[in-house]
Design a protein around this motif. Structure first.
Motif, PDB file in Angstrom:
ATOM      1  N   GLU A  31       0.600  -1.140  -0.248  1.00  0.00           N
ATOM      2  CA  GLU A  31       0.110   0.059  -0.393  1.00  0.00           C
ATOM      3  C   GLU A  31       0.925   1.211  -0.120  1.00  0.00           C
ATOM      4  OE1 GLU A  31      -3.364   0.270   2.744  1.00  0.00           O
ATOM      5  OE2 GLU A  31      -3.356  -1.949   2.451  1.00  0.00           O
ATOM      6  N   LEU A  32       1.986   1.192   0.403  1.00  0.00           N
ATOM      7  CA  LEU A  32       3.004   2.415   0.957  1.00  0.00           C
ATOM      8  C   LEU A  32       3.499   2.455  -0.411  1.00  0.00           C
ATOM      9  CD1 LEU A  32       4.472   2.220   4.117  1.00  0.00           C
ATOM     10  CD2 LEU A  32       2.507   3.701   2.913  1.00  0.00           C
ATOM     11  N   GLY A  33       3.502   1.499  -1.829  1.00  0.00           N
ATOM     12  CA  GLY A  33       4.640   1.409  -2.023  1.00  0.00           C
ATOM     13  C   GLY A  33       6.134   1.172  -1.782  1.00  0.00           C
ATOM     14  N   GLY A  34       7.072   0.969  -1.771  1.00  0.00           N
ATOM     15  CA  GLY A  34       7.948   0.480  -0.288  1.00  0.00           C
ATOM     16  C   GLY A  34       8.415  -1.039  -0.762  1.00  0.00           C
ATOM     17  N   ASP A  35       9.218  -1.835  -0.222  1.00  0.00           N
ATOM     18  CA  ASP A  35      10.222  -3.115   0.003  1.00  0.00           C
ATOM     19  C   ASP A  35       9.434  -3.128   1.568  1.00  0.00           C
ATOM     20  OD1 ASP A  35      10.431  -3.709  -2.535  1.00  0.00           O
ATOM     21  OD2 ASP A  35      12.256  -2.394  -2.762  1.00  0.00           O
ATOM     22  N   VAL A  36      10.109  -4.515   1.884  1.00  0.00           N
ATOM     23  CA  VAL A  36      10.075  -4.761   3.646  1.00  0.00           C
ATOM     24  C   VAL A  36      11.243  -5.669   3.234  1.00  0.00           C
ATOM     25  CG1 VAL A  36       9.505  -7.027   5.250  1.00  0.00           C
ATOM     26  CG2 VAL A  36       7.881  -5.761   3.169  1.00  0.00           C
ATOM     27  N   THR A  37      11.733  -4.914   4.746  1.00  0.00           N
ATOM     28  CA  THR A  37      13.346  -5.412   5.156  1.00  0.00           C
ATOM     29  C   THR A  37      13.205  -6.376   6.175  1.00  0.00           C
ATOM     30  OG1 THR A  37      14.780  -3.792   4.203  1.00  0.00           O
ATOM     31  CG2 THR A  37      15.614  -4.632   6.318  1.00  0.00           C
ATOM     32  N   ALA A  38      13.274  -7.710   6.421  1.00  0.00           N
ATOM     33  CA  ALA A  38      13.551  -8.276   7.977  1.00  0.00           C
ATOM     34  C   ALA A  38      14.771  -8.209   8.699  1.00  0.00           C
ATOM     35  CB  ALA A  38      13.246  -9.703   7.317  1.00  0.00           C
ATOM     36  N   LEU A  39      14.697  -7.565   9.372  1.00  0.00           N
ATOM     37  CA  LEU A  39      15.889  -8.099  11.219  1.00  0.00           C
ATOM     38  C   LEU A  39      15.598  -9.050  11.556  1.00  0.00           C
ATOM     39  CD1 LEU A  39      18.318  -6.520  12.635  1.00  0.00           C
ATOM     40  CD2 LEU A  39      16.362  -5.155  14.043  1.00  0.00           C
ATOM     41  N   LEU A  40      16.369  -9.571  11.372  1.00  0.00           N
ATOM     42  CA  LEU A  40      16.533 -11.014  12.666  1.00  0.00           C
ATOM     43  C   LEU A  40      17.498 -11.211  13.764  1.00  0.00           C
ATOM     44  CD1 LEU A  40      15.246 -13.833  13.044  1.00  0.00           C
ATOM     45  CD2 LEU A  40      16.894 -14.952  11.403  1.00  0.00           C
ATOM     46  N   LEU A  41      17.254 -11.655  14.700  1.00  0.00           N
ATOM     47  CA  LEU A  41      18.308 -11.668  16.056  1.00  0.00           C
ATOM     48  C   LEU A  41      18.439 -12.640  16.890  1.00  0.00           C
ATOM     49  CD1 LEU A  41      16.687  -8.778  16.257  1.00  0.00           C
ATOM     50  CD2 LEU A  41      17.747  -8.479  18.086  1.00  0.00           C
ATOM     51  N   GLY A  42      19.328 -12.906  17.517  1.00  0.00           N
ATOM     52  CA  GLY A  42      20.150 -14.176  17.784  1.00  0.00           C
ATOM     53  C   GLY A  42      21.303 -14.818  18.033  1.00  0.00           C
ATOM     54  N   SER A  43      21.376 -15.975  18.114  1.00  0.00           N
ATOM     55  CA  SER A  43      22.897 -16.610  18.154  1.00  0.00           C
ATOM     56  C   SER A  43      22.527 -17.961  16.656  1.00  0.00           C
ATOM     57  CB  SER A  43      23.342 -16.399  19.246  1.00  0.00           C
ATOM     58  OG  SER A  43      25.055 -17.382  19.121  1.00  0.00           O
ATOM     59  N   GLY A  44      23.554 -18.233  16.037  1.00  0.00           N
ATOM     60  CA  GLY A  44      24.062 -19.090  15.473  1.00  0.00           C
ATOM     61  C   GLY A  44      22.267 -19.492  15.076  1.00  0.00           C
ATOM     62  N   ILE A  45      21.758 -18.012  14.151  1.00  0.00           N
ATOM     63  CA  ILE A  45      20.785 -18.243  13.466  1.00  0.00           C
ATOM     64  C   ILE A  45      20.530 -18.541  11.742  1.00  0.00           C
ATOM     65  CG2 ILE A  45      19.820 -16.532  14.757  1.00  0.00           C
ATOM     66  CD1 ILE A  45      20.581 -14.319  13.801  1.00  0.00           C
ATOM     67  N   GLY A  46      21.525 -18.358  11.374  1.00  0.00           N
ATOM     68  CA  GLY A  46      22.177 -18.692   9.756  1.00  0.00           C
ATOM     69  C   GLY A  46      20.685 -19.915   9.377  1.00  0.00           C
ATOM     70  N   ASP A  47      20.827 -20.910   9.670  1.00  0.00           N
ATOM     71  CA  ASP A  47      19.574 -22.042   8.803  1.00  0.00           C
ATOM     72  C   ASP A  47      17.468 -21.080   9.209  1.00  0.00           C
ATOM     73  OD1 ASP A  47      21.389 -23.339   8.959  1.00  0.00           O
ATOM     74  OD2 ASP A  47      20.634 -24.494  10.228  1.00  0.00           O
ATOM     75  N   ALA A  48      18.461 -19.599  10.492  1.00  0.00           N
ATOM     76  CA  ALA A  48      16.654 -19.371  10.518  1.00  0.00           C
ATOM     77  C   ALA A  48      16.221 -18.334   9.373  1.00  0.00           C
ATOM     78  CB  ALA A  48      16.316 -18.683  12.118  1.00  0.00           C
ATOM     79  N   ALA A  49      17.458 -17.531   9.314  1.00  0.00           N
ATOM     80  CA  ALA A  49      17.798 -16.328   8.363  1.00  0.00           C
ATOM     81  C   ALA A  49      17.550 -17.114   6.354  1.00  0.00           C
ATOM     82  CB  ALA A  49      19.047 -15.609   8.405  1.00  0.00           C
ATOM     83  N   THR A  50      17.848 -17.607   6.388  1.00  0.00           N
ATOM     84  CA  THR A  50      17.863 -18.579   5.337  1.00  0.00           C
ATOM     85  C   THR A  50      16.812 -18.954   5.004  1.00  0.00           C
ATOM     86  OG1 THR A  50      19.562 -19.505   5.428  1.00  0.00           O
ATOM     87  CG2 THR A  50      18.498 -20.728   3.106  1.00  0.00           C
ATOM     88  N   THR A  51      15.744 -19.283   6.461  1.00  0.00           N
ATOM     89  CA  THR A  51      14.307 -19.242   5.765  1.00  0.00           C
ATOM     90  C   THR A  51      13.609 -18.426   5.990  1.00  0.00           C
ATOM     91  OG1 THR A  51      14.315 -21.273   7.023  1.00  0.00           O
ATOM     92  CG2 THR A  51      12.023 -20.262   6.867  1.00  0.00           C
ATOM     93  N   LEU A  52      13.984 -17.095   6.246  1.00  0.00           N
ATOM     94  CA  LEU A  52      13.105 -16.209   6.367  1.00  0.00           C
ATOM     95  C   LEU A  52      13.466 -15.307   4.829  1.00  0.00           C
ATOM     96  CD1 LEU A  52      11.751 -14.099   8.106  1.00  0.00           C
ATOM     97  CD2 LEU A  52      13.632 -12.984   8.979  1.00  0.00           C
ATOM     98  N   ALA A  53      15.056 -15.163   4.567  1.00  0.00           N
ATOM     99  CA  ALA A  53      15.417 -15.117   3.156  1.00  0.00           C
ATOM    100  C   ALA A  53      13.961 -15.760   1.985  1.00  0.00           C
ATOM    101  CB  ALA A  53      16.307 -15.095   2.925  1.00  0.00           C
ATOM    102  N   GLN A  54      13.099 -16.265   1.965  1.00  0.00           N
ATOM    103  CA  GLN A  54      12.704 -16.591   1.249  1.00  0.00           C
ATOM    104  C   GLN A  54      10.961 -17.341   1.525  1.00  0.00           C
ATOM    105  OE1 GLN A  54      13.805 -21.142   0.344  1.00  0.00           O
ATOM    106  NE2 GLN A  54      15.358 -20.730   1.859  1.00  0.00           N
ATOM    107  N   THR A  55      11.020 -15.447   1.721  1.00  0.00           N
ATOM    108  CA  THR A  55       9.268 -15.104   2.720  1.00  0.00           C
ATOM    109  C   THR A  55       8.535 -14.209   1.393  1.00  0.00           C
ATOM    110  OG1 THR A  55       9.919 -14.444   4.443  1.00  0.00           O
ATOM    111  CG2 THR A  55       9.520 -16.586   4.597  1.00  0.00           C
ATOM    112  N   GLY A  56       9.892 -14.223   0.795  1.00  0.00           N
ATOM    113  CA  GLY A  56       8.502 -12.857  -0.367  1.00  0.00           C
ATOM    114  C   GLY A  56       9.224 -11.442   0.348  1.00  0.00           C
ATOM    115  N   VAL A  57      10.330 -11.534   1.377  1.00  0.00           N
ATOM    116  CA  VAL A  57      10.828  -9.943   1.802  1.00  0.00           C
ATOM    117  C   VAL A  57      12.012  -9.552   0.422  1.00  0.00           C
ATOM    118  CG1 VAL A  57      10.455 -10.845   4.262  1.00  0.00           C
ATOM    119  CG2 VAL A  57      12.186 -10.640   4.001  1.00  0.00           C
ATOM    120  N   ALA A  58      12.478  -8.074   0.676  1.00  0.00           N
ATOM    121  CA  ALA A  58      13.087  -7.658  -0.215  1.00  0.00           C
ATOM    122  C   ALA A  58      14.538  -8.072   0.459  1.00  0.00           C
ATOM    123  CB  ALA A  58      12.715  -6.526  -0.975  1.00  0.00           C
ATOM    124  N   LYS A  59      14.455  -8.142   1.691  1.00  0.00           N
ATOM    125  CA  LYS A  59      15.919  -8.001   2.540  1.00  0.00           C
ATOM    126  C   LYS A  59      16.410  -8.911   4.045  1.00  0.00           C
ATOM    127  CE  LYS A  59      20.053  -5.034   3.417  1.00  0.00           C
ATOM    128  NZ  LYS A  59      20.425  -3.844   3.710  1.00  0.00           N
TER     129      LYS A  59
END
Length: 233
Positions: A31-59
């Motif tokens: 609705e705004l005409g922009g993109d979604v950036t996802a911030l993921l916090l934690g320790s050893g979160i590589g796998d979760a970040a990979t999953t998040l990167a496949q959900t349609g967010v821009a970054k």
């Protein structure tokens, strides 16, 4: 015009509330005409970040540090505040989890911005965000409009949006350089004790079995527990 969502990891996986934030963020960003950036916090979160990167967010921005392994409000507030400054979004969406309810008001105070908490719907009117919040146990709803400059901060109640699915082409995951000072670590987690409640979490359960006053006696709740167990609820 962009949206920043703050995702969480639980038991080495993305929390369902994080996947709901993706849907909410994409709705607002479209609705705004922009993109979604996802911030993921934690320790050893590589796998979760990979999953998040496949959900349609821009970054995806990964804040991966040992000091973020367990939730400490000061550290999380500092990191999210840095991300808000770097991304400069129009809207920041945080989960209405126990941790989200803790650091979100601290973030608002630190940045001098308004916060709409426990929202169940979001829409854009006249170029600005309008957040819908339930009151009086959900009997009424109120629409909150943000005023002034700066991002609109929102926590979203779990279960308010559909969960996004990791079916998109993956986007890049960027590591975030962080500055977490001594003042942000005045509180530390000494020990975490997990209690087995015998059931699934409400935010991840496909089925829920409930009992009320009609059972009359506390002992009769064993029937509810047995039924929940049989239904994997």
């Amino acid at each position: 015009t962009g949206v920043l969502i703050v995702a969480e990891v639980g038991e080495d996986e993305l929390r369902p509330a994080s996947l709901e934030l993706v849907t909410a963020g994409l709705t607002v960003a479209n609705e705004l005409g922009g993109d979604v950036t996802a911030l993921l916090l934690g320790s050893g979160i590589g796998d979760a970040a990979t999953t998040l990167a496949q959900t349609g967010v821009a970054k995806v921005i990964a804040a991966d540090d040992d000091s973020l392994a367990t939730f400490v409000s000061g550290a999380w507030t500092a990191v999210v505040a840095q991300a808000v400054g770097d991304v400069n979004p129009a809207v920041v969406l945080m989960p209405g989890t126990t941790s989200g309810r803790d650091y979100a008001p601290r973030l608002a105070a630190r940045l001098g911005l308004g916060l709409a908490a426990d929202c169940v719907d979001l829409k854009i009117e006249d170029g600005g965000l309008v957040a819908v919040r339930p009151l009086l146990g959900g009997r009424v709803q109120t629409a909150v409009r943000f005023e002034g400059e700066g991002p609109s901060l929102v926590t979203v109640r779990a279960g308010s949006f559909e969960r996004a699915h990791p079916t998109h082409d993956p986007v890049d995951v960027t590591s975030m350089p962080m500055t977490i000072g001594p003042d942000d670590l005045k509180v530390r987690v000494v020990e975490t004790l997990h209690e087995d409640t015998g059931g699934k979490r409400l935010d991840s359960a496909e089925r829920i079995v409930a009992g009320g006053r009609g059972l009359k006696e506390p002992d009769r709740f064993a029937m509810v527990e047995d039924l929940a167990s049989a239904l994997n609820a």
